[in-house]
Design a protein around this motif. Structure first.
Motif, short mmCIF file in Angstrom:
data_model
loop_
_atom_site.label_atom_id
_atom_site.label_comp_id
_atom_site.label_asym_id
_atom_site.label_seq_id
_atom_site.Cartn_x
_atom_site.Cartn_y
_atom_site.Cartn_z
N GLN A 107 -10.19 0.83 -5.37
CA GLN A 107 -11.19 -0.46 -4.34
C GLN A 107 -9.91 -0.83 -4.44
O GLN A 107 -9.60 -2.31 -2.90
CB GLN A 107 -11.82 -0.92 -5.75
CG GLN A 107 -12.53 -2.18 -4.88
CD GLN A 107 -13.58 -2.84 -5.93
OE1 GLN A 107 -13.79 -2.24 -6.61
NE2 GLN A 107 -14.53 -3.55 -5.21
N ARG A 167 -4.72 -3.17 8.19
CA ARG A 167 -6.27 -2.29 9.76
C ARG A 167 -6.49 -3.66 10.56
O ARG A 167 -6.21 -3.50 11.89
CB ARG A 167 -6.94 -1.20 9.11
CG ARG A 167 -5.54 -0.16 8.45
CD ARG A 167 -6.53 0.89 7.66
NE ARG A 167 -6.19 2.49 7.72
CZ ARG A 167 -6.86 3.11 7.25
NH1 ARG A 167 -8.43 2.93 7.02
NH2 ARG A 167 -6.10 4.39 6.98
N LYS A 168 -7.28 -3.92 9.55
CA LYS A 168 -7.73 -5.02 9.72
C LYS A 168 -7.94 -6.66 9.75
O LYS A 168 -9.09 -7.13 8.44
CB LYS A 168 -9.69 -4.29 10.06
CG LYS A 168 -9.70 -3.61 10.54
CD LYS A 168 -11.25 -2.58 10.85
CE LYS A 168 -11.71 -1.72 11.15
NZ LYS A 168 -12.54 -1.26 11.72
N ASP A 196 -7.67 0.28 -1.42
CA ASP A 196 -8.30 -0.13 -0.28
C ASP A 196 -8.10 -1.42 0.57
O ASP A 196 -8.50 -1.46 1.84
CB ASP A 196 -9.54 0.94 -0.29
CG ASP A 196 -9.80 1.84 -0.66
OD1 ASP A 196 -9.22 2.53 -0.61
OD2 ASP A 196 -10.86 2.15 -1.35
N TRP A 197 -8.14 -1.79 -0.30
CA TRP A 197 -7.88 -4.04 -0.17
C TRP A 197 -6.76 -3.69 0.44
O TRP A 197 -6.83 -4.49 1.86
CB TRP A 197 -8.50 -4.53 -0.72
CG TRP A 197 -8.18 -6.34 -0.33
CD1 TRP A 197 -9.09 -7.19 -0.34
CD2 TRP A 197 -6.93 -7.05 -0.96
NE1 TRP A 197 -8.84 -8.27 0.44
CE2 TRP A 197 -7.99 -8.04 -0.21
CE3 TRP A 197 -6.06 -6.88 -0.95
CZ2 TRP A 197 -6.48 -9.44 -0.34
CZ3 TRP A 197 -4.98 -7.67 -0.89
CH2 TRP A 197 -5.31 -9.18 -0.97
N LYS A 198 -5.74 -3.66 0.63
CA LYS A 198 -4.68 -3.55 0.37
C LYS A 198 -4.06 -3.07 1.58
O LYS A 198 -4.15 -3.37 3.07
CB LYS A 198 -3.44 -3.51 -0.12
CG LYS A 198 -3.06 -3.35 -1.20
CD LYS A 198 -2.27 -3.39 -2.14
CE LYS A 198 -2.29 -3.84 -3.57
NZ LYS A 198 -0.87 -4.12 -4.96
N GLN A 199 -5.10 -1.79 1.92
CA GLN A 199 -5.08 -1.00 3.23
C GLN A 199 -5.69 -2.07 4.78
O GLN A 199 -5.23 -1.98 5.39
CB GLN A 199 -5.05 0.73 3.34
CG GLN A 199 -5.26 1.49 4.40
CD GLN A 199 -5.55 2.78 4.33
OE1 GLN A 199 -6.56 3.50 3.74
NE2 GLN A 199 -4.79 3.76 4.70
N GLU A 200 -7.15 -1.70 4.01
CA GLU A 200 -7.66 -3.41 5.27
C GLU A 200 -6.82 -4.28 5.57
O GLU A 200 -7.10 -4.36 7.09
CB GLU A 200 -8.75 -2.98 4.82
CG GLU A 200 -9.60 -2.25 4.65
CD GLU A 200 -10.17 -1.14 6.30
OE1 GLU A 200 -11.09 -1.75 6.69
OE2 GLU A 200 -9.83 0.09 6.00
N HIS A 232 0.51 -1.22 0.18
CA HIS A 232 -0.16 -0.26 -0.18
C HIS A 232 1.03 1.16 0.27
O HIS A 232 0.47 2.54 -0.90
CB HIS A 232 -0.69 0.14 0.47
CG HIS A 232 -1.53 1.06 1.69
ND1 HIS A 232 -1.17 2.23 1.96
CD2 HIS A 232 -2.73 1.14 0.70
CE1 HIS A 232 -1.86 3.58 2.10
NE2 HIS A 232 -3.37 3.33 1.28
N ASP A 260 -10.52 -9.06 9.27
CA ASP A 260 -11.87 -8.83 8.47
C ASP A 260 -11.28 -8.67 7.36
O ASP A 260 -12.55 -9.10 6.63
CB ASP A 260 -12.96 -7.98 9.28
CG ASP A 260 -12.63 -7.28 10.43
OD1 ASP A 260 -13.60 -8.70 10.65
OD2 ASP A 260 -12.48 -6.30 10.66
N THR A 261 -10.59 -8.89 6.54
CA THR A 261 -10.47 -8.81 5.20
C THR A 261 -9.36 -10.26 4.62
O THR A 261 -9.39 -10.43 3.24
CB THR A 261 -9.51 -7.74 5.50
OG1 THR A 261 -9.45 -6.61 5.25
CG2 THR A 261 -9.57 -7.35 3.58
#
Length: 299
Positions: free
Chosen positions: A226, A236-237, A229-233, A187, A240-241
Motif C-alpha cells: 500500500q 503519477r497523479k 502504491d501511494w509513492k507511485q501515485e 518508489h 490527486d495524491t
C-alpha cells in the motif's frame, strides 16, 4: 564499549578543541561543539571509519560550493574517527518540531524547498548522490547579521556515493548497501533500482510533505504494498495524491513526477516550478531564524 562512550566526551580535548556540549547524535555517532580560543566548530565523532572517510571526502569536494558545512580536518582520537567542520544552526527536523502545528508556513516551506534543491543541484554536479535526504539532514546556518538571515545547508554524507566518473561511467558502491527498506526511499529504489539523482529529489519531495505538517510517520506504517502504491501515485497523479496542506507545492511535485534516469535533470526548471508554487514572493530569498517563547522559529 567505544560506542557507549561516544556520548560522554564533553570536556575532552581533541586537536586543540575542547568539546563543550553534545549537539547531535544518531546511528552515525555524535556531534559536539568544539572551542579553541575564539574559534568554534562542530566535531563529528564516530566508530564507523569508512562512512566518515566518505563523508570527509565529499565535504572536501563540496568545500567551495557553499551548500554544506565547511570541512576543516579529519583524523583519529583513540578508537574514534573524527571530522572537524563548520558549526551550523538547528536542523530542519528540529525546526519543524518546534513550529506551531509542527509545520512550516507556506512561504517558509517554498523557500526551504528552493534552498534544499540548490543543495542537491550542487551535490549532483559533483556526480554524488546523497541517498539519505530528509529534514534532519538539512540545517540552517548560524545567523551572522542583525536581521538573523540564514540559508539551508545539507549534512551527513555517510551514505553518499560518487555514482559516476568524470566521463559518465557509472561506479559501483563497494559497500553493497541495501537501501530498499529505507523509510524515505523512492518508489524506484523500493523496487530495487540503483539510487540516482532523481531519487534524491524524490526523497526531498517526501521531506516537503512532512515539513507541511503531514503525519508521514503514520503513512510509513501502511502495509508495504500500500505504501509503495501511494509513492507511485504521488509520482503519477500528484494532484490527486498530495495531502491537502501540501497542495501549494503541486508545480514542484508535477515536475518531480517527470524525472527519469535517462534525461539530464533540468535544475533551473525545477527551481522555476518551485517559484511557481508561490509567485507572489521571491522563493530564493533568505530565511530568518528567530525565537518564539525561547524556541527557534524559522520564517
Amino acid at each position: 564499549m567505544c560506542y557507549d562512550t561516544l556520548f560522554t566526551l564533553d570536556g575532552t580535548h581533541i586537536r586543540g578543541y575542547l568539546l563543550t556540549r553534545l549537539i547531535g547524535n544518531g546511528s552515525f555517532g555524535a556531534v559536539y561543539e568544539g572551542k579553541c580560543g575564539l574559534d568554534t566548530i562542530a566535531m563529528k565523532v564516530s566508530t564507523e571509519e569508512e562512512d566518515l572517510q566518505i563523508e570527509a571526502a565529499t565535504l572536501q569536494k563540496l568545500y567551495y560550493s557553499d551548500v554544506s558545512p565547511k570541512f576543516h580536518f579529519t583524523g583519529r582520537y583513540g578508537p574514534y574517527h573524527i571530522i572537524g567542520l563548520e558549526l551550523v544552526g538547528p536542523d530542519l527536523e528540529l525546526l519543524r518540531d518546534k513550529a506551531a502545528w509542527k509545520s512550516f508556513k507556506r512561504h517558509t516551506l517554498v523557500r526551504v524547498t528552493y534552498q534544499a534543491m540548490k543543495c542537491l543541484e550542487a551535490v549532483h554536479k559533483m556526480r554524488i548522490v546523497h541517498r539519505d535526504v530528509k529534514l534532519a539532514n538539512f540545517a540552517v546556518t548560524l545567523p551572522t547579521n542583525p536581521e538573523n538571515r540564514v540559508v539551508v545547508k545539507i549534512l551527513d554524507f555517510g551514505l553518499s556515493h560518487n555514482y559516476a566518473d568524470e566521463d559518465g561511467t557509472l561506479r559501483e558502491d563497494s559497500r553493497n548497501l541495501d537501501l530498499r527498506a529505507m523509510k524515505y526511499a523512492s518508489h524506484d529504489v523500493n523496487i530495487g533500482c540503483d539510487v540516482m539523482p532523481k531519487d534524491d529529489i524524490c526523497q526531498l519531495s517526501f521531506a516537503v510533505i512532512y515539513a507541511s505538517g503531514f503525519d508521514f510517520a503514520q503513512q510509513l506504517k501502511l502495509p508495504a504494498k500500500q505504501l509503495l502504491d501511494w509513492k507511485q501515485e504521488l509520482i503519477r497523479k500528484p494532484e490527486d495524491t498530495l495531502p491537502h496542506q501540501t497542495k501549494v507545492m503541486l508545480p514542484f511535485f508535477d515536475i518531480v513526477g517527470e524525472l527519469d534516469d535517462v534525461r539530464p535533470i533540468n535544475y533551473s526548471l525545477i527551481k522555476e516550478r518551485i517559484q511557481a508554487c508561490m509567485p507572489e514572493i521571491n522563493v530564493a530569498s533568505d530565511l530568518i531564524l528567530t525565537e518564539d517563547d525561547g524556541e527557534p522559529l524559522l520564517v
